[in-house]
Write a protein that holds these residues in place. Structure first.
Motif, short mmCIF file in Angstrom:
data_model
loop_
_atom_site.label_atom_id
_atom_site.label_comp_id
_atom_site.label_asym_id
_atom_site.label_seq_id
_atom_site.Cartn_x
_atom_site.Cartn_y
_atom_site.Cartn_z
N VAL A 81 -25.50 122.78 6.02
CA VAL A 81 -25.71 121.63 6.91
C VAL A 81 -26.78 120.70 6.34
O VAL A 81 -26.59 119.48 6.26
CB VAL A 81 -26.11 122.09 8.33
CG1 VAL A 81 -26.52 120.90 9.18
CG2 VAL A 81 -24.97 122.84 8.98
N ALA A 82 -27.92 121.29 5.91
CA ALA A 82 -29.00 120.46 5.38
C ALA A 82 -28.54 119.71 4.14
O ALA A 82 -28.81 118.51 3.99
CB ALA A 82 -30.22 121.33 5.07
N PHE A 122 -26.08 116.86 5.16
CA PHE A 122 -26.77 115.77 5.85
C PHE A 122 -27.66 114.98 4.88
O PHE A 122 -27.60 113.75 4.82
CB PHE A 122 -27.60 116.32 7.01
CG PHE A 122 -28.49 115.29 7.67
CD1 PHE A 122 -27.93 114.17 8.27
CD2 PHE A 122 -29.87 115.43 7.69
CE1 PHE A 122 -28.73 113.21 8.89
CE2 PHE A 122 -30.68 114.49 8.30
CZ PHE A 122 -30.11 113.38 8.89
N TYR A 123 -28.48 115.70 4.10
CA TYR A 123 -29.36 114.98 3.19
C TYR A 123 -28.59 114.28 2.06
O TYR A 123 -29.02 113.23 1.59
CB TYR A 123 -30.46 115.90 2.64
CG TYR A 123 -31.64 115.99 3.59
CD1 TYR A 123 -32.58 114.97 3.65
CD2 TYR A 123 -31.80 117.06 4.47
CE1 TYR A 123 -33.65 115.02 4.54
CE2 TYR A 123 -32.87 117.12 5.36
CZ TYR A 123 -33.79 116.09 5.38
OH TYR A 123 -34.84 116.13 6.26
N TRP A 153 -25.76 112.80 2.46
CA TRP A 153 -25.30 111.57 3.11
C TRP A 153 -26.45 110.56 3.19
O TRP A 153 -26.31 109.39 2.86
CB TRP A 153 -24.78 111.95 4.51
CG TRP A 153 -24.07 110.87 5.24
CD1 TRP A 153 -22.81 110.41 5.00
CD2 TRP A 153 -24.56 110.13 6.36
NE1 TRP A 153 -22.49 109.42 5.91
CE2 TRP A 153 -23.55 109.24 6.75
CE3 TRP A 153 -25.76 110.13 7.08
CZ2 TRP A 153 -23.68 108.35 7.82
CZ3 TRP A 153 -25.91 109.26 8.14
CH2 TRP A 153 -24.87 108.38 8.50
N ILE A 154 -27.64 111.06 3.61
CA ILE A 154 -28.83 110.20 3.72
C ILE A 154 -29.25 109.66 2.35
O ILE A 154 -29.58 108.49 2.20
CB ILE A 154 -30.00 110.99 4.37
CG1 ILE A 154 -29.73 111.21 5.86
CG2 ILE A 154 -31.34 110.32 4.15
CD1 ILE A 154 -29.74 109.94 6.69
N PHE A 155 -29.20 110.51 1.31
CA PHE A 155 -29.61 110.06 -0.03
C PHE A 155 -28.69 108.99 -0.57
O PHE A 155 -29.14 108.06 -1.23
CB PHE A 155 -29.70 111.26 -1.00
CG PHE A 155 -31.05 111.92 -1.01
CD1 PHE A 155 -31.47 112.65 0.09
CD2 PHE A 155 -31.91 111.78 -2.08
CE1 PHE A 155 -32.72 113.25 0.12
CE2 PHE A 155 -33.18 112.38 -2.06
CZ PHE A 155 -33.58 113.11 -0.96
N ILE A 214 -27.12 106.80 1.28
CA ILE A 214 -27.50 105.58 2.00
C ILE A 214 -28.79 105.01 1.42
O ILE A 214 -28.94 103.80 1.25
CB ILE A 214 -27.69 105.89 3.51
CG1 ILE A 214 -26.35 106.24 4.13
CG2 ILE A 214 -28.33 104.70 4.23
CD1 ILE A 214 -26.45 106.75 5.55
N ALA A 215 -29.74 105.91 1.08
CA ALA A 215 -31.03 105.45 0.58
C ALA A 215 -30.95 104.88 -0.83
O ALA A 215 -31.59 103.90 -1.15
CB ALA A 215 -32.04 106.60 0.64
N PHE A 216 -30.14 105.53 -1.70
CA PHE A 216 -30.18 105.15 -3.11
C PHE A 216 -28.92 104.48 -3.64
O PHE A 216 -28.99 103.66 -4.54
CB PHE A 216 -30.51 106.37 -3.98
CG PHE A 216 -31.87 106.94 -3.72
CD1 PHE A 216 -33.01 106.31 -4.21
CD2 PHE A 216 -32.03 108.10 -2.96
CE1 PHE A 216 -34.27 106.82 -3.97
CE2 PHE A 216 -33.29 108.62 -2.71
CZ PHE A 216 -34.42 107.98 -3.21
N PRO A 222 -26.08 102.83 -1.70
CA PRO A 222 -25.28 102.41 -0.55
C PRO A 222 -23.90 101.85 -0.93
O PRO A 222 -22.96 101.94 -0.15
CB PRO A 222 -26.14 101.34 0.13
CG PRO A 222 -27.18 100.96 -0.86
CD PRO A 222 -27.37 102.12 -1.78
N PHE A 275 -20.83 103.98 -0.43
CA PHE A 275 -20.32 104.15 0.93
C PHE A 275 -19.61 102.90 1.45
O PHE A 275 -18.98 102.93 2.49
CB PHE A 275 -21.46 104.53 1.88
CG PHE A 275 -21.74 106.01 1.91
CD1 PHE A 275 -20.94 106.89 1.21
CD2 PHE A 275 -22.80 106.51 2.66
CE1 PHE A 275 -21.19 108.26 1.24
CE2 PHE A 275 -23.06 107.88 2.70
CZ PHE A 275 -22.25 108.75 1.98
N GLY A 311 -18.31 105.75 3.71
CA GLY A 311 -19.53 106.09 4.44
C GLY A 311 -19.26 106.50 5.88
O GLY A 311 -19.82 107.48 6.37
N GLY A 338 -19.84 110.20 7.32
CA GLY A 338 -20.75 110.41 8.45
C GLY A 338 -20.07 111.20 9.55
O GLY A 338 -20.64 112.16 10.09
#
Lengths: 106, 547
Positions: free
Chosen positions: A32-33, A36-37, A39-41, A43-45, A47, A50, A63, A67
């Motif tokens: 899970v971690a 999730f991370y 997906w977040i990474f 978006i952060a680096f 985008p 996505f 994206g 999500g």
């Protein structure tokens, strides 16, 4: 209670159960971690990854699908854990406790 | 684009509602909403009366007698989480920005599996009424309870103020009610529920509201999808053609200008959940670890479903509400602000009746969430501090009485603070509440249960250091230093302290515990075995045998 704890601690089955349970918990937490991370990474680096459409016929993007995928995965894995716990862990645990309670005084 | 970042930051939970909702043009003054709302209030007061007669012991007051089932508790936990901010705030963000609203939905859900896999069963087996019970089992009870109770109270009070200010503004917009009257009414009802009905009433209010919110959102979603022949493709295409940002709404937007902030925010949403005391407290309302486990499964399923609905509602609002003159004010903005997107959509999709129903549901949501918060604050005061630190021999009746007094005091304090902060931006308080959850409560709980070498001195050092870091980052960061105090540039450039404060807290606890060679530390490490066996088997657990 002290005596019961000592007996359970001496029971190899208890330690085997604890190991199995914690292996499953940590493995699922890691999945899970990680998803999730990830997906977040992105978006952060990155985008732009996505922003691509899933196919030529659709406006749905990678994206959005990813999500929703993370949400569905998280819920599914909680189901997997519950299923495993109901199937094996509870019965094992009851057996170990009963065993310790019924053991003659030493 | 820092503007975008600003909006998203305040969304964390409810104070998102504050800035946009300040223009007080009521969305809805119809009798339908008022009737639905009065029906809710009468039902819940009836439940409170019923619950009050069953609330005699501390176990009734704090843990609903341990008689809540996994499904009921799952609904209640989901209800605690589905605040007005999650519903109106996240759908409003999707309405305004598309994809970026999804970050909150996914982040809000991702913490739950971790709570299930790592915390729920052990917590239930070790604790009695609050998470402080579980962490003080083998550590020195007095200082650890003081730390846990401070962590709980700080998180609860800050979160409560954020919710109350948001609630006042929201009700002002929804019903055209004056801010002070709205805040006073919310405070009075919440005091009545908690004071008389304790956890039994608080749980049932939360369950009813969760069912209402889930059904209402399902109905709106169904009606929206019906308009588009149940084709998501058609819905998304319609949304893209209506939205000024066009197909950019399907992709990540402006939040990305600082990757470290994105990651810290994600960490706050994920670990903050696992450290909010009003949610942790719910694990003690079920009879055993098995039901605790089932509660989290139901809770994550409901929350996951709820966020999928919220996502569709956000896009539905773009497609059906944006650009329709009926829903816009003279300046061409959405009446009441973007946060009203879901409410307007209810009217667009289901007419006045659905509009009234959804408005009433939002009011009910606020009431249920603030009640849960107040109860957990009152239990930190009465159970952790009064009954276990100041008056260890206090009788049941005395402790229940202190709980009721604490409820009234907390209610009055939060109403006064909400009035005081009416025109302030309280976003930082909610950010801080989540950061404290993630950096004080979560590390303490996690290390006490998982790491045999944790000592009292280590836990205290880490907890206090985490708290100071979180407060320091918020005060010196953009939210307070620049936006509230009016300085030109922040001393600390990061808005979300969770990542940093959590790292400080864990490092402090671990390093000091390793260096701790006192005899007390040796005893505490030796006691880990029994605690471990109890956490795994449930043997000796307080909830297992009613007394």
């Amino acid at each position: 209670m002290e005596e019961l704890y000592r007996r359970i601690d001496a029971d190899p089955e208890f330690h085997a159960l604890s190991r199995r349970r914690s292996r499953l918990s940590w493995a699922l937490t890691a999945v899970v971690a990680f998803s999730f991370y990830s997906w977040i990474f992105v978006i952060a680096f990155k985008p732009a990854w996505f922003a691509q459409a899933l196919g030529p016929e659709t406006v749905l993007t990678v994206g959005v699908a990813a999500g929703i995928g993370v949400i569905v995965l998280a819920v599914t894995l909680t189901g997997v854990y519950i299923w495993q716990a109901n199937q094996y862990f509870d019965a094992q645990n009851r057996k170990i406790v009963a065993h310790a309670q019924n053991e003659p005084q030493t | 684009m820092p503007k975008m970042n600003l909006r998203l930051s305040s969304a964390l939970p409810l104070s998102l509602l504050t800035p946009a909702a300040s223009a007080a043009t009521p969305v809805n003054t119809s009798g339908v909403a008022i009737s639905f709302f009065l029906l809710f209030v009468c039902t819940t007061l009836g439940i409170t009366w019923w619950a009050a007669r069953r609330t005699v012991t501390t176990r009734d007051f704090y843990a609903a007698g341990g008689n809540i089932t996994g499904l009921q508790n799952g609904l209640a936990i989901a209800g605690d989480f589905m605040s007005a901010a999650s519903f109106l705030g996240v759908s409003g963000l999707i309405f305004g920005f598309g994809f970026d609203g999804l970050i909150y939905a996914v982040g809000g859900l991702a913490g739950w599996p971790m709570v299930l896999f790592l915390l729920s069963e052990r917590l239930k087996n070790l604790g009695k009424y609050t998470f402080a019970d579980a962490v003080s089992l083998r550590l020195a009870a007095t200082p650890i309870r003081c730390l846990a109770a401070s962590g709980s109270l700080v998180a609860v009070v800050l979160y409560l103020i954020g919710q109350m200010v948001g609630a006042g503004k929201l009700i002002e917009v929804l019903f055209g009610l004056n801010y002070s009257i709205a805040v006073g009414a919310v405070g009075a009802l919440m005091i009545v529920y908690v004071c008389f009905g304790g956890m039994i009433a608080t749980t049932w209010v939360q369950i009813i509201k969760a069912v209402l919110l889930l059904s209402g959102a399902t109905l709106v979603t169904f009606l929206v999808l019906q308009r588009f022949g149940f084709s998501f493709e058609a819905l998304f295409r319609a949304a893209i053609s209506e939205h000024p940002r066009q197909d950019a709404i399907m992709a990540p937007g402006a939040l990305v200008h600082d990757p470290l902030s994105v990651i810290s925010l994600a960490t706050a949403t994920m670990f903050g959940t696992a450290g909010l005391p009003h949610i942790l407290m719910r694990f003690f309302t079920v009879p055993n670890a098995r039901e605790a486990r089932r509660s989290v499964f139901f809770a994550s399923a409901f929350i996951g479903y709820f966020y999928l609905l919220t996502f569709i509602i956000g896009f539905g609002a773009i497609a059906l509400v944006a650009g329709k003159p009926d829903f816009l004010d003279a300046a061409g903005k959405l009446i009441g602000g973007d946060n009203m997107a879901a409410i307007h959509l209810a009217r667009a999709a289901g007419g006045e009746l659905l509009l009234g129903f959804m408005s009433a549901v939002c009011f009910a949501t606020i009431l249920a969430v603030v009640s849960g918060l107040t109860l957990s604050g009152a239990s930190a005061i009465s159970h952790d501090l009064y009954a276990n630190v100041f008056r260890p021999g206090a009788s049941e009746q005395e402790v229940v009485k202190v709980s009721r007094i604490a409820t009234i005091v907390l209610g009055l304090v939060s109403v006064s603070l909400a009035l005081l902060f009416e025109s302030q931006n309280v976003a930082y308080m909610v950010l801080l509440a989540f950061a404290v959850g993630a950096s004080v409560n979560f590390p303490l709980l996690f290390l006490a249960m998982y790491w045999s070498r944790l000592t009292t001195t280590g836990a205290l050092t880490g907890g206090v250091a985490g708290l100071l870091t979180a407060v320091g980052f918020i005060v010196l960061g953009p939210t307070v230093w620049v936006e509230v105090l009016g300085h030109a540039a922040p001393i600390v450039p990061y808005k979300y302290p969770a990542l940093f404060a959590m790292a400080v807290s864990f490092t402090g606890s671990i390093v000091v515990s390793l260096l701790d060679r006192s005899p007390r530390a040796a005893r505490e490490r030796a006691a880990f075995r029994d605690q471990y066996i109890r956490s795994q088997t449930g043997l000796g657990s307080e909830g297992a045998t009613p007394h």
